[in-house]
Design a protein around this motif. Sequence first.
Motif, PDB file in Angstrom:
ATOM      1  N   GLU A  64       0.823  -1.210   0.000  1.00 23.15           N
ATOM      2  CA  GLU A  64       0.000   0.000   0.000  1.00 23.15           C
ATOM      3  C   GLU A  64       0.858   1.261   0.000  1.00 23.15           C
ATOM      4  O   GLU A  64       0.591   2.211  -0.755  1.00 23.15           O
ATOM      5  N   MET A  65       1.900   1.292   0.837  1.00 26.06           N
ATOM      6  CA  MET A  65       2.729   2.494   0.909  1.00 26.06           C
ATOM      7  C   MET A  65       3.528   2.704  -0.367  1.00 26.06           C
ATOM      8  O   MET A  65       3.701   3.847  -0.816  1.00 26.06           O
ATOM      9  N   ALA A  66       4.010   1.619  -0.980  1.00 26.51           N
ATOM     10  CA  ALA A  66       4.716   1.755  -2.254  1.00 26.51           C
ATOM     11  C   ALA A  66       3.774   2.256  -3.343  1.00 26.51           C
ATOM     12  O   ALA A  66       4.161   3.070  -4.192  1.00 26.51           O
ATOM     13  N   ALA A  67       2.520   1.789  -3.309  1.00 28.41           N
ATOM     14  CA  ALA A  67       1.537   2.260  -4.286  1.00 28.41           C
ATOM     15  C   ALA A  67       1.276   3.757  -4.128  1.00 28.41           C
ATOM     16  O   ALA A  67       1.079   4.472  -5.119  1.00 28.41           O
ATOM     17  N   ASP A  68       1.278   4.249  -2.895  1.00 26.02           N
ATOM     18  CA  ASP A  68       1.110   5.684  -2.664  1.00 26.02           C
ATOM     19  C   ASP A  68       2.230   6.489  -3.321  1.00 26.02           C
ATOM     20  O   ASP A  68       1.990   7.518  -3.959  1.00 26.02           O
ATOM     21  N   VAL A  69       3.472   6.024  -3.131  1.00 21.43           N
ATOM     22  CA  VAL A  69       4.624   6.734  -3.699  1.00 21.43           C
ATOM     23  C   VAL A  69       4.580   6.673  -5.223  1.00 21.43           C
ATOM     24  O   VAL A  69       4.854   7.668  -5.908  1.00 21.43           O
ATOM     25  N   LEU A  70       4.227   5.518  -5.770  1.00 25.96           N
ATOM     26  CA  LEU A  70       4.131   5.388  -7.220  1.00 25.96           C
ATOM     27  C   LEU A  70       3.046   6.312  -7.779  1.00 25.96           C
ATOM     28  O   LEU A  70       3.235   6.941  -8.825  1.00 25.96           O
ATOM     29  N   ALA A  71       1.917   6.411  -7.083  1.00 27.60           N
ATOM     30  CA  ALA A  71       0.849   7.313  -7.522  1.00 27.60           C
ATOM     31  C   ALA A  71       1.318   8.764  -7.506  1.00 27.60           C
ATOM     32  O   ALA A  71       0.954   9.553  -8.391  1.00 27.60           O
ATOM     33  N   LEU A  72       2.140   9.124  -6.526  1.00 24.05           N
ATOM     34  CA  LEU A  72       2.687  10.478  -6.487  1.00 24.05           C
ATOM     35  C   LEU A  72       3.624  10.710  -7.669  1.00 24.05           C
ATOM     36  O   LEU A  72       3.577  11.772  -8.311  1.00 24.05           O
ATOM     37  N   MET A  73       4.456   9.733  -7.977  1.00 20.55           N
ATOM     38  CA  MET A  73       5.333   9.856  -9.149  1.00 20.55           C
ATOM     39  C   MET A  73       4.514  10.049 -10.415  1.00 20.55           C
ATOM     40  O   MET A  73       4.851  10.876 -11.271  1.00 20.55           O
ATOM     41  N   LYS A  91      12.218   0.082   3.288  1.00 21.92           N
ATOM     42  CA  LYS A  91      11.403  -1.055   2.851  1.00 21.92           C
ATOM     43  C   LYS A  91      10.368  -0.628   1.818  1.00 21.92           C
ATOM     44  O   LYS A  91      10.028  -1.399   0.915  1.00 21.92           O
ATOM     45  N   VAL A  92       9.867   0.602   1.950  1.00 16.36           N
ATOM     46  CA  VAL A  92       8.916   1.112   0.956  1.00 16.36           C
ATOM     47  C   VAL A  92       9.577   1.190  -0.420  1.00 16.36           C
ATOM     48  O   VAL A  92       9.018   0.734  -1.423  1.00 16.36           O
ATOM     49  N   VAL A  93      10.786   1.763  -0.479  1.00 15.14           N
ATOM     50  CA  VAL A  93      11.422   1.925  -1.795  1.00 15.14           C
ATOM     51  C   VAL A  93      11.886   0.590  -2.357  1.00 15.14           C
ATOM     52  O   VAL A  93      11.868   0.386  -3.582  1.00 15.14           O
ATOM     53  N   ILE A  94      12.305  -0.339  -1.503  1.00 15.77           N
ATOM     54  CA  ILE A  94      12.635  -1.685  -1.991  1.00 15.77           C
ATOM     55  C   ILE A  94      11.391  -2.335  -2.588  1.00 15.77           C
ATOM     56  O   ILE A  94      11.452  -2.970  -3.651  1.00 15.77           O
ATOM     57  N   SER A  95      10.259  -2.179  -1.902  1.00 13.20           N
ATOM     58  CA  SER A  95       8.998  -2.757  -2.400  1.00 13.20           C
ATOM     59  C   SER A  95       8.646  -2.189  -3.771  1.00 13.20           C
ATOM     60  O   SER A  95       8.278  -2.930  -4.691  1.00 13.20           O
ATOM     61  N   LEU A  96       8.762  -0.873  -3.906  1.00 19.29           N
ATOM     62  CA  LEU A  96       8.444  -0.234  -5.185  1.00 19.29           C
ATOM     63  C   LEU A  96       9.394  -0.732  -6.273  1.00 19.29           C
ATOM     64  O   LEU A  96       8.961  -1.054  -7.388  1.00 19.29           O
ATOM     65  N   ALA A  97      10.680  -0.830  -5.948  1.00 16.57           N
ATOM     66  CA  ALA A  97      11.672  -1.254  -6.942  1.00 16.57           C
ATOM     67  C   ALA A  97      11.470  -2.694  -7.378  1.00 16.57           C
ATOM     68  O   ALA A  97      11.683  -3.036  -8.548  1.00 16.57           O
ATOM     69  N   ARG A  98      11.054  -3.560  -6.470  1.00 13.76           N
ATOM     70  CA  ARG A  98      10.818  -4.963  -6.836  1.00 13.76           C
ATOM     71  C   ARG A  98       9.585  -5.099  -7.732  1.00 13.76           C
ATOM     72  O   ARG A  98       9.530  -5.977  -8.592  1.00 13.76           O
ATOM     73  N   GLN A  99       8.592  -4.225  -7.517  1.00 15.18           N
ATOM     74  CA  GLN A  99       7.333  -4.357  -8.248  1.00 15.18           C
ATOM     75  C   GLN A  99       7.351  -3.648  -9.598  1.00 15.18           C
ATOM     76  O   GLN A  99       6.751  -4.133 -10.554  1.00 15.18           O
ATOM     77  N   VAL A 100       8.012  -2.475  -9.663  1.00  9.56           N
ATOM     78  CA  VAL A 100       8.066  -1.725 -10.926  1.00  9.56           C
ATOM     79  C   VAL A 100       9.505  -1.242 -11.166  1.00  9.56           C
ATOM     80  O   VAL A 100       9.782  -0.044 -11.114  1.00  9.56           O
ATOM     81  N   PRO A 101      10.431  -2.164 -11.401  1.00  9.95           N
ATOM     82  CA  PRO A 101      11.845  -1.779 -11.532  1.00  9.95           C
ATOM     83  C   PRO A 101      12.104  -0.791 -12.669  1.00  9.95           C
ATOM     84  O   PRO A 101      13.073  -0.020 -12.604  1.00  9.95           O
ATOM     85  N   GLU A 102      11.236  -0.781 -13.667  1.00  7.02           N
ATOM     86  CA  GLU A 102      11.421   0.140 -14.790  1.00  7.02           C
ATOM     87  C   GLU A 102      11.232   1.601 -14.383  1.00  7.02           C
ATOM     88  O   GLU A 102      11.637   2.505 -15.120  1.00  7.02           O
ATOM     89  N   ARG A 103      10.656   1.853 -13.205  1.00 10.89           N
ATOM     90  CA  ARG A 103      10.432   3.226 -12.731  1.00 10.89           C
ATOM     91  C   ARG A 103      11.554   3.707 -11.800  1.00 10.89           C
ATOM     92  O   ARG A 103      11.501   4.829 -11.309  1.00 10.89           O
ATOM     93  N   VAL A 104      12.547   2.848 -11.557  1.00 11.05           N
ATOM     94  CA  VAL A 104      13.572   3.141 -10.556  1.00 11.05           C
ATOM     95  C   VAL A 104      14.947   3.200 -11.205  1.00 11.05           C
ATOM     96  O   VAL A 104      15.448   2.208 -11.734  1.00 11.05           O
ATOM     97  N   ALA A 105      15.576   4.389 -11.166  1.00  7.25           N
ATOM     98  CA  ALA A 105      16.922   4.548 -11.714  1.00  7.25           C
ATOM     99  C   ALA A 105      17.972   3.961 -10.781  1.00  7.25           C
ATOM    100  O   ALA A 105      18.972   3.383 -11.231  1.00  7.25           O
ATOM    101  N   SER A 106      17.753   4.120  -9.477  1.00  8.73           N
ATOM    102  CA  SER A 106      18.660   3.545  -8.478  1.00  8.73           C
ATOM    103  C   SER A 106      17.962   3.564  -7.133  1.00  8.73           C
ATOM    104  O   SER A 106      16.960   4.270  -6.939  1.00  8.73           O
ATOM    105  N   LEU A 107      18.511   2.795  -6.197  1.00  9.43           N
ATOM    106  CA  LEU A 107      18.010   2.755  -4.829  1.00  9.43           C
ATOM    107  C   LEU A 107      19.095   3.202  -3.864  1.00  9.43           C
ATOM    108  O   LEU A 107      20.268   2.844  -4.042  1.00  9.43           O
TER     109      LEU A 107
END
Length: 260
Positions: A64-73, A91-107
């Motif tokens: 849920e928290m990763a989805a919030d950040v992605l929606a903001l992006m 943990k939020v950014v790791i979750s986002l990166a695992r689910q939509v790696p194409e949206r993440v330049a780096s962690l």
Amino acid sequence: MSVELNYHDTGGEGTPLVVVHGLLGSADNWRSHVRQWQARRRVVAVDLRNHGRSPHAEGMSYREMAADVLALMDRLRIDKAHLLGHSMGGKVVISLARQVPERVASLIVADIAPQAYGHDHDAVFAGLRHLERGKPENRREADALLAEHVAERATRLFLATNLERGEHGGLKLRVGLDQIEAGYRDIMQAPAGEGAFEGPTLVLRGGKSHYVPDTALANLREVLPNSRLVTLEEAGHWLHAEQPEAFQSAVEEFLDSLPD
């Protein structure tokens, strides 16, 4: 359903750096770092749900928290970003990166490992509830109330960043404490998503912190195989506050090594 997060956006060119705070933190905690980083890049600092000036909502899972950040992006039309997260925010950014790696330049993951942790915030929650009931008129009274449960002054000062002036005077907490406590079991879990994030990653840990021990490194390398580990020897868990210059330098060195 995602929450429309509060955020601070410096503007600027290039791939943005999105900064995500930890449990009971907020974007405000990162002001001094944002001022440094914004001279060279666009920075977006967010308040997660139930924190800072963002709305209160049920659910504190990492999905849920990763989805919030992605929606903001999406709202800010950020196709790809460098993501920096501290503790729970890591943990939020790791979750986002695992689910939509194409949206993440780096962690950039600050003092957390991609694993479950034990429950160790009982005294903090008890102190915050005691403060709520005490209805302090000023920060001196608030600190005294917290001190009945939280001995460490540095921790009390951090928790006090969640106080704001109420409509009828006095101080009140701006966090969604009910929702955070209800979701605490999820907060202690491992990040959401499956498999590894293969992109470039910097993991910063405090030498005096117990959150990323050597025993966690094998799992960390499995989830973040292209990670670079840097230990700030004199720092504890709040390494960005305890060793700010070393923290900033490590982040800048890492980002400068990447194609923008």
